[in-house]
Every structure is written in structure tokens, then in C-alpha cells.
Design a protein around this motif. Structure first.
Motif, PDB file in Angstrom:
ATOM      1  N   UNK A 178       0.788  -1.218   0.000  1.00 54.22           N
ATOM      2  CA  UNK A 178       0.000   0.000   0.000  1.00 54.22           C
ATOM      3  C   UNK A 178       0.821   1.268   0.000  1.00 54.22           C
ATOM      4  N   UNK A 179       2.019   1.204  -0.520  1.00 55.39           N
ATOM      5  CA  UNK A 179       2.908   2.363  -0.546  1.00 55.39           C
ATOM      6  C   UNK A 179       3.159   2.770  -1.997  1.00 55.39           C
ATOM      7  N   UNK A 180       3.217   4.097  -2.233  1.00 54.70           N
ATOM      8  CA  UNK A 180       3.521   4.633  -3.560  1.00 54.70           C
ATOM      9  C   UNK A 180       4.887   5.299  -3.487  1.00 54.70           C
ATOM     10  N   UNK A 181       5.668   5.137  -4.553  1.00 50.53           N
ATOM     11  CA  UNK A 181       7.029   5.660  -4.626  1.00 50.53           C
ATOM     12  C   UNK A 181       7.167   6.577  -5.824  1.00 50.53           C
ATOM     13  N   UNK A 182       7.908   7.677  -5.636  1.00 47.68           N
ATOM     14  CA  UNK A 182       8.350   8.493  -6.764  1.00 47.68           C
ATOM     15  C   UNK A 182       9.857   8.350  -6.796  1.00 47.68           C
ATOM     16  N   UNK A 183      10.389   7.965  -7.954  1.00 50.96           N
ATOM     17  CA  UNK A 183      11.806   7.666  -8.099  1.00 50.96           C
ATOM     18  C   UNK A 183      12.440   8.625  -9.098  1.00 50.96           C
ATOM     19  N   UNK A 184      13.620   9.127  -8.750  1.00 49.14           N
ATOM     20  CA  UNK A 184      14.413   9.954  -9.648  1.00 49.14           C
ATOM     21  C   UNK A 184      14.973   9.036 -10.731  1.00 49.14           C
ATOM     22  N   UNK A 185      14.670   9.314 -11.999  1.00 45.59           N
ATOM     23  CA  UNK A 185      15.080   8.410 -13.077  1.00 45.59           C
ATOM     24  C   UNK A 185      16.572   8.454 -13.365  1.00 45.59           C
TER      25      UNK A 185
END
Length: 169
Positions: free
Chosen positions: A51-58
Motif C-alpha cells: 500500500x505504498x507509492x514511490x516516486x523515483x528519480x530516473x
């Protein structure tokens, strides 16, 4: 199921990694979503089975932020985005930046949700079915963003007996 977000170098034919894998809380079993951010740059967004959302630096593979969605057991569907740079004036008046959408696959078949998150920091903007007013079964398909109407289309399972609604706008 290794609880990692990885990036393979598309310029190489040997499958080498572009950056070290990012550890997640739980396995990621849905697609990741790449977005060109309206403020500049790019990001990859994904949800995990915890239930966790991640934003990742590409570029670096570092997590820009991680958001725990209270009321979301599993994020199976790829997250969607409404990018402010491409949105209509009504959306641009309501939001100062991009908005991300994450749909749930909860243990219960009647209380699933759609979360709207601010792209810059993962802060919760609003929740569809936050109080459980609707009987919404799990959603595993990516939400569809209608830029012209500022609407989100969601397809959910129709319940174990097929009697629940399964299209939400």
C-alpha cells in the motif's frame, strides 16, 4: 517479487543496471509509470503490495518520496497522472502542479479507493470512496485520465457475485 525498483540501461544490450535497485517495503507486481514532470525533469511512479507509492528519480534511482496510503492494502494498478503542463485552464486553476492517482486492491471487496497525490511530495490531495460510501471492489487496471473533462475513469471488479458496479467516473 524482489521488493525492488530497477532500471536497465537501454543503451546497452547486456542488461546492465542504470542505477542500484531501490528497495521497497513489499513486492511491486504492477507496471511502473514514467512521467515528464510539468516543473521539469522526469519521474517513475510505482505502488507496492504494502500500500505504498514511490516516486523515483530516473537519473539516480533514489526515492524522491514514499507515501503510505492509509486505507490502501495493496497498489496493483499502475499509477496515473494528470500533468499540469498539458491540462486545461480549469485544472490549472485548481492545482498548482501535477497530480498522481493510485487505485487500491484491498482485502475487502467493498471498500477500495482512489488516492490523488501531489506529485512533488506525495501529499494526499483527496480520496475517492474515502469513507466507504460506495461498494468498490479491487482495481488492477491503470486509471484513465480524461484531460478534456478533468475526470478519472476506473474499472473495478464487479464483486464475487458480479452484482457490484464496476465502472467509476
Amino acid at each position: 517479487n524482489a521488493s525492488r525498483i530497477i532500471s536497465l540501461n537501454s543503451a546497452q544490450t547486456d542488461g546492465s543496471q542504470a542505477w542500484a535497485p531501490l528497495a521497497t517495503v513489499a513486492p511491486i507486481q504492477g507496471w511502473l509509470t514514467w512521467i515528464p514532470l510539468s516543473g521539469g525533469g522526469e519521474a517513475v511512479i510505482g505502488g507496492d503490495q504494502g500500500g505504498k507509492v514511490y516516486r523515483v528519480n530516473v537519473t539516480t534511482g533514489a526515492a524522491t518520496w514514499q507515501a503510505i496510503l492509509v486505507g490502501g492494502d495493496v497498489i496493483q494498478a499502475p499509477p496515473a497522472a494528470q500533468l499540469r503542463a498539458y491540462a486545461n485552464p480549469a485544472f490549472q486553476a485548481a492545482y498548482t502542479e501535477d497530480v498522481l492517482f493510485a487505485a487500491t486492491w484491498n482485502v475487502t471487496s467493498t471498500n477500495n479507493k482512489l488516492f490523488a497525490l501531489r506529485a512533488s511530495d506525495g501529499a494526499l490531495l483527496w480520496t475517492f470512496n474515502g469513507t466507504g460510501a460506495y461498494q468498490v471492489d479491487y482495481m488492477v487496471g491503470m486509471p484513465y485520465v480524461d484531460y478534456a473533462q478533468n475526470r478519472i475513469y476506473l474499472a473495478s471488479r464487479a464483486g464475487s457475485g458480479g452484482g457490484q458496479k464496476s465502472l467509476w467516473v
